[in-house]
Write an enzyme that holds these catalytic residues in place. Structure first.
Site, mmCIF file in Angstrom:
data_model
loop_
_atom_site.group_PDB
_atom_site.id
_atom_site.type_symbol
_atom_site.label_atom_id
_atom_site.label_comp_id
_atom_site.label_asym_id
_atom_site.label_seq_id
_atom_site.Cartn_x
_atom_site.Cartn_y
_atom_site.Cartn_z
ATOM 1 N N GLY A 182 0.834 -1.214 0.000
ATOM 2 C CA GLY A 182 0.000 0.000 0.000
ATOM 3 C C GLY A 182 0.860 1.251 0.000
ATOM 4 N N ARG A 216 1.527 -5.067 -5.787
ATOM 5 C CA ARG A 216 1.589 -6.313 -5.020
ATOM 6 C C ARG A 216 1.974 -7.392 -6.022
ATOM 7 N NH1 ARG A 216 -2.481 -3.439 -2.013
ATOM 8 N NH2 ARG A 216 -1.665 -3.221 0.106
ATOM 9 N N ASP A 272 4.354 -4.653 6.531
ATOM 10 C CA ASP A 272 4.854 -5.943 7.028
ATOM 11 C C ASP A 272 4.984 -7.002 5.936
ATOM 12 O OD1 ASP A 272 2.113 -6.112 6.817
ATOM 13 O OD2 ASP A 272 1.839 -7.279 8.650
ATOM 14 N N THR A 331 3.697 2.975 5.633
ATOM 15 C CA THR A 331 2.279 2.605 5.719
ATOM 16 C C THR A 331 1.543 3.626 6.581
ATOM 17 O OG1 THR A 331 0.717 1.040 6.701
ATOM 18 C CG2 THR A 331 2.940 0.922 7.517
ATOM 19 N N ASP A 378 -0.963 2.982 8.334
ATOM 20 C CA ASP A 378 -1.679 2.293 9.420
ATOM 21 C C ASP A 378 -1.004 2.367 10.798
ATOM 22 O OD1 ASP A 378 -3.560 1.523 7.553
ATOM 23 O OD2 ASP A 378 -2.541 -0.356 7.092
ATOM 24 N N ASP A 399 0.959 0.259 12.055
ATOM 25 C CA ASP A 399 0.701 -1.070 12.629
ATOM 26 C C ASP A 399 1.962 -1.917 12.786
ATOM 27 O OD1 ASP A 399 1.144 -1.391 9.935
ATOM 28 O OD2 ASP A 399 -0.537 -2.744 9.594
ATOM 29 N N ARG A 437 -6.452 -0.844 9.210
ATOM 30 C CA ARG A 437 -6.514 -2.323 9.284
ATOM 31 C C ARG A 437 -6.796 -2.740 10.729
ATOM 32 N NH1 ARG A 437 -2.097 -5.176 5.526
ATOM 33 N NH2 ARG A 437 -0.632 -4.061 6.831
#
Ligand code: ADP
Length: 319
Positions: free
Chosen positions: A11, A72, A103, A125, A127, A129, A171
């Site tokens: 992403g 991707r 990740d 990212t 996120d 995360d 997410r």
């Protein structure tokens, strides 16, 4: 080591360009030849590689997205695909690679390291995360985009005395929702890390109204569930008109904030220093304003520590 390369994968996130710029310019300053790989691991397998000079990264620090494009690649998840990638890297004489991504991209980087390519990961990212780093590149920009949207929704919700649900990305990580909730003065923050009771939420909405609150702003993290279902339930129980807004991909774009540009610049520079030292299979991050790096496996195995302090503040201040 003489030639290094950089790619963006998975992403996209605002600040990736600032990171590319930092890798290219630090690399050149250290005497490396620097190559750019287009379209992540997919472009790597296809040999979409070109040399990057100082001016190839001019005028990009302020731009969202990634000039290298991102993708991707299912093929890269197979051993055959990764062998192709390593052969391409060897064909171009590349012995060090900087991977900017999340990740999933780091797992790919770890595999390349095992195959003899010195690989360093940078956390790109929105996120936030990744447990090993306090902040990821893109998080602060996404947060400010959400904040801007919340400010606008607050105006219209107050005018109409509505409940407003704003669904944000992240997410399984509630950081965008939690940070935006505090900064935007939201009444409730619903995140995957904390159980939530819809009945209590409805009660809170009604109590807020009884105390004279004109609006009720609820920030919902995408990891919890759909905004439409929640809207229906709140309306049913409280009888108050409720609107749901899903911010979606708008959160991924835009000019990176100063914080993201500076973070990307610092982490990009460190990635090249690590390659210069012959390091491999490491990821770079920031902890307590210090740039840090960890072995990829170790970093991916770290468990996120939920920020209870922030969650409590969000609750206390929303009352
Ligand atoms: P992100 O890096 O943002 O988490 P993805 O999870 O989609 O995004 O990962 C990006 C790419 O990294 C994937 O398309 C794939 O090519 C590669 N990748 C992901 N997981 C692995 C894995 N376990 N082994 C090798 N490559 C992987």
């Amino acid at each position: 080591m003489k030639t290094i390369a950089v790619l963006t994968s998975g992403g996209d996130a605002p600040g990736m360009n600032a990171a590319i710029r930092a890798v290219v310019r630090t690399g050149l300053e250290k005497g490396f030849k620097v190559m750019g790989v287009q379209r992540g691991y997919s472009g790597l397998i296809n040999g979409e590689i070109f040399e990057m000079g100082r001016y190839s990264v001019a005028d990009i620090i302020q731009r969202g997205g990634t000039i290298l494009r991102t993708a991707r690649s299912e093929e890269f998840k197979t051993e055959a695909g990764r062998i192709k990638a390593v052969n391409i890297l060897k064909a171009f004489g590349i012995d060090g690679l900087v991977v900017i991504g999340g990740d999933g991209s780091f797992k790919g980087a770890r595999e390349l390291s095992k195959m003899g390519i010195n690989t360093i990961g940078l956390p790109g990212t929105i996120d936030n995360d990744l447990a090993y780093t306090d902040y990821t590149i893109g998080f602060d920009t996404a947060l400010n985009t959400v904040l801007d949207a919340i400010n606008k929704l607050r105006d219209t919700s107050s005018s109409h005395e509505r409940v407003s649900i704003v669904e944000v990305m992240g997410r399984n990580c509630g950081d965008i929702a939690l940070f935006a909730g505090i900064a935007g003065g939201a009444e409730s923050v619903i995140i995957p890390e904390k159980e939530f009771d819809v009945n209590l939420l409805c009660r809170k909405v009604l109590e807020g109204k009884n105390r004279g609150k004109l609006h009720n702003l609820i920030i919902l993290s995408e990891g919890v569930g759909g905004a439409q279902a929640l809207k229906k339930k709140i309306q049913e129980v409280t009888g108050i008109e409720t609107r749901a807004t899903v911010l979606g991909h708008i959160q991924r774009g835009g000019s990176p904030t100063a914080a993201d540009r500076i973070l990307a610049s610092r982490l990009g520079a460190r990635a090249v220093e690590l390659l210069e030292q012959g390091k491999s299979s490491r990821v770079v991050g920031v902890r307590g304003n210090e740039v840090v790096d960890f072995e990829i496996e170790e970093a991916l195995a770290m468990e996120s520590k939920f920020n209870e302090e922030l969650y409590n503040i969000a609750n206390i201040l929303s009352y």
